[in-house]
Design a protein around this motif. Structure first.
Motif, short mmCIF file in Angstrom:
data_model
loop_
_atom_site.label_atom_id
_atom_site.label_comp_id
_atom_site.label_asym_id
_atom_site.label_seq_id
_atom_site.Cartn_x
_atom_site.Cartn_y
_atom_site.Cartn_z
N GLN A 1 0.84 -1.20 0.00
CA GLN A 1 0.00 0.00 0.00
C GLN A 1 0.88 1.25 0.00
N GLU A 2 1.89 1.22 0.92
CA GLU A 2 2.80 2.36 1.05
C GLU A 2 3.57 2.57 -0.26
N GLN A 3 4.01 1.45 -0.86
CA GLN A 3 4.76 1.52 -2.12
C GLN A 3 3.89 2.17 -3.20
N CYS A 4 2.62 1.72 -3.29
CA CYS A 4 1.69 2.28 -4.28
C CYS A 4 1.53 3.78 -4.06
N GLU A 5 1.32 4.15 -2.79
CA GLU A 5 1.14 5.58 -2.49
C GLU A 5 2.39 6.38 -2.87
N GLN A 6 3.58 5.80 -2.57
CA GLN A 6 4.83 6.50 -2.91
C GLN A 6 4.95 6.65 -4.43
N GLU A 7 4.59 5.54 -5.13
CA GLU A 7 4.67 5.62 -6.60
C GLU A 7 3.74 6.70 -7.14
N GLU A 8 2.51 6.76 -6.58
CA GLU A 8 1.55 7.79 -7.01
C GLU A 8 2.11 9.18 -6.74
N ALA A 9 2.64 9.37 -5.54
CA ALA A 9 3.21 10.68 -5.17
C ALA A 9 4.36 11.03 -6.11
N HIS A 10 5.21 10.04 -6.40
CA HIS A 10 6.35 10.22 -7.29
C HIS A 10 5.86 10.67 -8.67
N GLN A 11 4.80 9.98 -9.13
CA GLN A 11 4.26 10.33 -10.46
C GLN A 11 3.69 11.75 -10.45
N GLU A 12 3.02 12.11 -9.35
CA GLU A 12 2.48 13.49 -9.24
C GLU A 12 3.62 14.51 -9.32
N VAL A 13 4.69 14.24 -8.56
CA VAL A 13 5.84 15.15 -8.56
C VAL A 13 6.41 15.25 -9.98
N GLN A 14 6.55 14.06 -10.63
CA GLN A 14 7.09 14.06 -12.00
C GLN A 14 6.19 14.88 -12.94
N SER A 15 4.87 14.70 -12.78
CA SER A 15 3.93 15.45 -13.63
C SER A 15 4.09 16.95 -13.42
N LYS A 16 4.16 17.37 -12.14
CA LYS A 16 4.31 18.80 -11.83
C LYS A 16 5.61 19.34 -12.42
N LEU A 17 6.69 18.54 -12.23
CA LEU A 17 7.98 18.96 -12.78
C LEU A 17 7.89 19.11 -14.30
N GLN A 18 7.22 18.13 -14.91
CA GLN A 18 7.07 18.16 -16.37
C GLN A 18 6.31 19.42 -16.79
N GLU A 19 5.21 19.68 -16.03
CA GLU A 19 4.41 20.88 -16.33
C GLU A 19 5.28 22.14 -16.20
N GLU A 20 6.04 22.22 -15.07
CA GLU A 20 6.89 23.39 -14.84
C GLU A 20 7.94 23.52 -15.94
N LEU A 21 8.49 22.34 -16.33
CA LEU A 21 9.52 22.34 -17.38
C LEU A 21 8.91 22.84 -18.70
N ASP A 22 7.70 22.29 -18.98
CA ASP A 22 7.01 22.72 -20.22
C ASP A 22 6.75 24.23 -20.20
N ALA A 23 6.28 24.69 -19.03
CA ALA A 23 5.98 26.13 -18.90
C ALA A 23 7.25 26.96 -19.11
N ALA A 24 8.35 26.50 -18.49
CA ALA A 24 9.62 27.22 -18.60
C ALA A 24 10.08 27.24 -20.06
N ARG A 25 9.97 26.09 -20.74
CA ARG A 25 10.38 26.03 -22.15
C ARG A 25 9.52 26.99 -22.99
N HIS A 26 8.21 26.94 -22.68
CA HIS A 26 7.29 27.82 -23.41
C HIS A 26 7.70 29.29 -23.22
N GLY A 27 7.98 29.59 -21.94
CA GLY A 27 8.41 30.97 -21.61
C GLY A 27 9.67 31.35 -22.37
N ARG A 28 10.63 30.41 -22.45
CA ARG A 28 11.89 30.68 -23.15
C ARG A 28 11.63 30.90 -24.65
N ASP A 29 10.77 30.00 -25.17
CA ASP A 29 10.45 30.14 -26.60
C ASP A 29 9.84 31.51 -26.90
N VAL A 30 8.89 31.87 -26.03
CA VAL A 30 8.23 33.18 -26.21
C VAL A 30 9.27 34.30 -26.14
#
Length: 156
Positions: free
Chosen positions: A115-144
């Motif tokens: 259960q704990e492992q699943c929760e950690q994996e979910e949290a990890h994926q959430e963090v990765q998603s947020k990082l990806q979003e932030e990275l995308d936003a930063a790239r977009h900002g740079r492009d602009v």
């Protein structure tokens, strides 16, 4: 002097007669003694046989007592063995119950870890998603920013 007087003759005959009677009585007594001896021997034989029977019966009784004692001893041993077996069985059941309880606890721990492992994996994926979003936003900002800079450069 060779002729006995009639009185003397009478005495001799009487003595002879008494001797014969005494002989007869002696013979009679001897027969009675023999009979008595035979009877004593016969009774002694019966007594000996009785004593022998008594001895035999006593030895049979002793054997029976020994057998009874042996049977009682083996019964006690069998009872003790049965009790020991019951105790062992009870111990085994207790051990099995303990193992089952331990197994259940381990299974529960494993489930909790999963259960704990699943929760950690979910949290990890959430963090990765947020990082990806932030990275995308930063790239977009740079492009602009690059586009703007390029536009400014062209104007200049």
């Amino acid at each position: 002097g060779m002729r006995l007087s009639s009185q003397r003759l009478n005495e001799v005959e009487q003595a002879h007669h008494q001797l014969e009677e005494a002989n007869l009585r002696t013979a009679q007594l001897e027969r009675e003694v023999t009979l008595a001896k035979d009877q004593v021997a016969s009774e002694q034989g019966a007594a000996d046989e009785l004593a022998s029977r008594v001895h035999h019966a006593e030895s049979l009784a002793a054997s029976a007592r020994d057998e009874a004692a042996a049977a009682a001893a083996s019964q006690q041993q069998a009872t003790a063995a049965a009790r020991a077996a019951e105790a062992t069985a009870a111990d085994s059941q207790t051990q099995v119950a303990a193992w089952r309880s331990e197994t259940a606890q381990l299974e529960s721990s494993v489930a909790a870890c999963r259960q704990e492992q699943c929760e950690q994996e979910e949290a990890h994926q959430e963090v990765q998603s947020k990082l990806q979003e932030e990275l995308d936003a930063a790239r977009h900002g740079r492009d602009v920013a690059q586009q703007q800079a390029t536009a400014v450069g062209e104007v200049a």
